[in-house]
Design a protein around this motif. Structure first.
Motif, PDB file in Angstrom:
ATOM      1  N   VAL A  18      28.765  38.459  43.595  1.00 24.60           N
ATOM      2  CA  VAL A  18      27.445  38.995  43.946  1.00 24.60           C
ATOM      3  C   VAL A  18      27.341  40.403  43.384  1.00 24.60           C
ATOM      4  O   VAL A  18      28.254  41.209  43.552  1.00 24.60           O
ATOM      5  CB  VAL A  18      27.270  39.042  45.485  1.00 24.60           C
ATOM      6  CG1 VAL A  18      25.956  39.664  45.869  1.00 24.60           C
ATOM      7  CG2 VAL A  18      27.407  37.661  46.090  1.00 24.60           C
ATOM      8  N   ALA A  19      26.232  40.694  42.733  1.00 19.54           N
ATOM      9  CA  ALA A  19      26.017  42.048  42.220  1.00 19.54           C
ATOM     10  C   ALA A  19      25.873  43.016  43.397  1.00 19.54           C
ATOM     11  O   ALA A  19      25.416  42.635  44.479  1.00 19.54           O
ATOM     12  CB  ALA A  19      24.757  42.086  41.361  1.00 19.54           C
ATOM     13  N   ALA A  20      26.276  44.251  43.186  1.00 17.22           N
ATOM     14  CA  ALA A  20      26.245  45.253  44.261  1.00 17.22           C
ATOM     15  C   ALA A  20      24.851  45.413  44.858  1.00 17.22           C
ATOM     16  O   ALA A  20      24.700  45.566  46.075  1.00 17.22           O
ATOM     17  CB  ALA A  20      26.753  46.589  43.735  1.00 17.22           C
ATOM     18  N   ASP A  21      23.815  45.347  44.016  1.00 17.06           N
ATOM     19  CA  ASP A  21      22.457  45.525  44.534  1.00 17.06           C
ATOM     20  C   ASP A  21      21.929  44.281  45.259  1.00 17.06           C
ATOM     21  O   ASP A  21      20.880  44.324  45.886  1.00 17.06           O
ATOM     22  CB  ASP A  21      21.496  45.929  43.415  1.00 17.06           C
ATOM     23  CG  ASP A  21      21.394  44.901  42.300  1.00 17.06           C
ATOM     24  OD1 ASP A  21      22.334  44.101  42.148  1.00 17.06           O
ATOM     25  OD2 ASP A  21      20.376  44.903  41.593  1.00 17.06           O
ATOM     26  N   GLU A  22      22.666  43.175  45.216  1.00 19.38           N
ATOM     27  CA  GLU A  22      22.268  41.953  45.917  1.00 19.38           C
ATOM     28  C   GLU A  22      23.072  41.718  47.191  1.00 19.38           C
ATOM     29  O   GLU A  22      22.809  40.774  47.923  1.00 19.38           O
ATOM     30  CB  GLU A  22      22.422  40.749  44.989  1.00 19.38           C
ATOM     31  CG  GLU A  22      21.482  40.778  43.803  1.00 19.38           C
ATOM     32  CD  GLU A  22      21.730  39.622  42.863  1.00 19.38           C
ATOM     33  OE1 GLU A  22      22.753  38.919  43.008  1.00 19.38           O
ATOM     34  OE2 GLU A  22      20.884  39.415  41.985  1.00 19.38           O
ATOM     35  N   GLN A  23      24.034  42.572  47.467  1.00 14.32           N
ATOM     36  CA  GLN A  23      24.917  42.382  48.615  1.00 14.32           C
ATOM     37  C   GLN A  23      24.137  42.327  49.924  1.00 14.32           C
ATOM     38  O   GLN A  23      24.377  41.453  50.757  1.00 14.32           O
ATOM     39  CB  GLN A  23      25.956  43.504  48.662  1.00 14.32           C
ATOM     40  CG  GLN A  23      26.982  43.330  49.747  1.00 14.32           C
ATOM     41  CD  GLN A  23      28.101  44.337  49.647  1.00 14.32           C
ATOM     42  OE1 GLN A  23      28.349  44.907  48.588  1.00 14.32           O
ATOM     43  NE2 GLN A  23      28.788  44.568  50.731  1.00 14.32           N
ATOM     44  N   GLN A  24      23.177  43.221  50.131  1.00 15.90           N
ATOM     45  CA  GLN A  24      22.400  43.229  51.374  1.00 15.90           C
ATOM     46  C   GLN A  24      21.544  41.974  51.493  1.00 15.90           C
ATOM     47  O   GLN A  24      21.409  41.403  52.569  1.00 15.90           O
ATOM     48  CB  GLN A  24      21.522  44.484  51.458  1.00 15.90           C
ATOM     49  CG  GLN A  24      20.796  44.620  52.792  1.00 15.90           C
ATOM     50  CD  GLN A  24      21.743  44.676  53.975  1.00 15.90           C
ATOM     51  OE1 GLN A  24      22.696  45.446  53.965  1.00 15.90           O
ATOM     52  NE2 GLN A  24      21.484  43.882  54.991  1.00 15.90           N
ATOM     53  N   ALA A  25      20.970  41.529  50.382  1.00 14.88           N
ATOM     54  CA  ALA A  25      20.149  40.310  50.414  1.00 14.88           C
ATOM     55  C   ALA A  25      20.991  39.090  50.798  1.00 14.88           C
ATOM     56  O   ALA A  25      20.542  38.232  51.568  1.00 14.88           O
ATOM     57  CB  ALA A  25      19.480  40.088  49.067  1.00 14.88           C
ATOM     58  N   VAL A  26      22.208  39.024  50.300  1.00 20.68           N
ATOM     59  CA  VAL A  26      23.101  37.919  50.647  1.00 20.68           C
ATOM     60  C   VAL A  26      23.473  37.992  52.127  1.00 20.68           C
ATOM     61  O   VAL A  26      23.480  36.983  52.832  1.00 20.68           O
ATOM     62  CB  VAL A  26      24.360  37.921  49.748  1.00 20.68           C
ATOM     63  CG1 VAL A  26      25.389  36.908  50.229  1.00 20.68           C
ATOM     64  CG2 VAL A  26      23.976  37.650  48.308  1.00 20.68           C
ATOM     65  N   ALA A  27      23.753  39.184  52.621  1.00 21.46           N
ATOM     66  CA  ALA A  27      24.079  39.353  54.040  1.00 21.46           C
ATOM     67  C   ALA A  27      22.886  38.955  54.912  1.00 21.46           C
ATOM     68  O   ALA A  27      23.059  38.301  55.951  1.00 21.46           O
ATOM     69  CB  ALA A  27      24.488  40.791  54.330  1.00 21.46           C
ATOM     70  N   ASP A  28      21.672  39.325  54.516  1.00 22.46           N
ATOM     71  CA  ASP A  28      20.473  38.942  55.276  1.00 22.46           C
ATOM     72  C   ASP A  28      20.289  37.429  55.285  1.00 22.46           C
ATOM     73  O   ASP A  28      19.954  36.840  56.317  1.00 22.46           O
ATOM     74  CB  ASP A  28      19.225  39.609  54.693  1.00 22.46           C
ATOM     75  CG  ASP A  28      19.201  41.109  54.934  1.00 22.46           C
ATOM     76  OD1 ASP A  28      19.949  41.605  55.802  1.00 22.46           O
ATOM     77  OD2 ASP A  28      18.420  41.792  54.242  1.00 22.46           O
ATOM     78  N   ALA A  29      20.500  36.791  54.140  1.00 23.46           N
ATOM     79  CA  ALA A  29      20.366  35.334  54.067  1.00 23.46           C
ATOM     80  C   ALA A  29      21.412  34.652  54.938  1.00 23.46           C
ATOM     81  O   ALA A  29      21.109  33.666  55.626  1.00 23.46           O
ATOM     82  CB  ALA A  29      20.494  34.875  52.620  1.00 23.46           C
ATOM     83  N   LEU A  30      22.628  35.164  54.934  1.00 22.04           N
ATOM     84  CA  LEU A  30      23.679  34.597  55.777  1.00 22.04           C
ATOM     85  C   LEU A  30      23.328  34.768  57.250  1.00 22.04           C
ATOM     86  O   LEU A  30      23.474  33.839  58.038  1.00 22.04           O
ATOM     87  CB  LEU A  30      25.027  35.249  55.464  1.00 22.04           C
ATOM     88  CG  LEU A  30      26.212  34.787  56.319  1.00 22.04           C
ATOM     89  CD1 LEU A  30      26.416  33.280  56.207  1.00 22.04           C
ATOM     90  CD2 LEU A  30      27.469  35.534  55.915  1.00 22.04           C
ATOM     91  N   ALA A  31      22.851  35.929  57.643  1.00 25.22           N
ATOM     92  CA  ALA A  31      22.470  36.169  59.038  1.00 25.22           C
ATOM     93  C   ALA A  31      21.376  35.195  59.465  1.00 25.22           C
ATOM     94  O   ALA A  31      21.401  34.675  60.581  1.00 25.22           O
ATOM     95  CB  ALA A  31      22.003  37.609  59.227  1.00 25.22           C
TER      96      ALA A  31
END
Length: 71
Positions: free
Chosen positions: A48-61
């Motif tokens: 995961v690109a660094a700028d997409e890390q939060q988006a991935v965490a939000d999707a997982l949540a």
């Protein structure tokens, strides 16, 4: 579902003798962010690109939320 102490809200009442409550959205976001952080801590190529890390965490949540509370 039992949650580790660090993910529990200290101000939330614990029901006794009733159906367990769903975890708070903030607890799920904290858990998801920690899971993503630990997964990316391993060496090698970042999935995961660094700028997409939060988006991935939000999707997982969002996927961790019980289906009745999803938007």
């Amino acid at each position: 579902m039992l949650w580790p102490e660090r993910f529990r809200s200290p101000h939330r009442a614990v029901p006794f003798g009733s159906r367990p409550t769903a975890p708070a959205e903030s607890d799920l976001r904290t858990l998801a962010a920690e899971l993503i952080r630990r997964a990316l801590r391993t060496g090698g190529e970042r999935p995961v690109a660094a700028d997409e890390q939060q988006a991935v965490a939000d999707a997982l949540a969002t996927t961790l939320q019980p289906s009745a509370t999803r938007r």
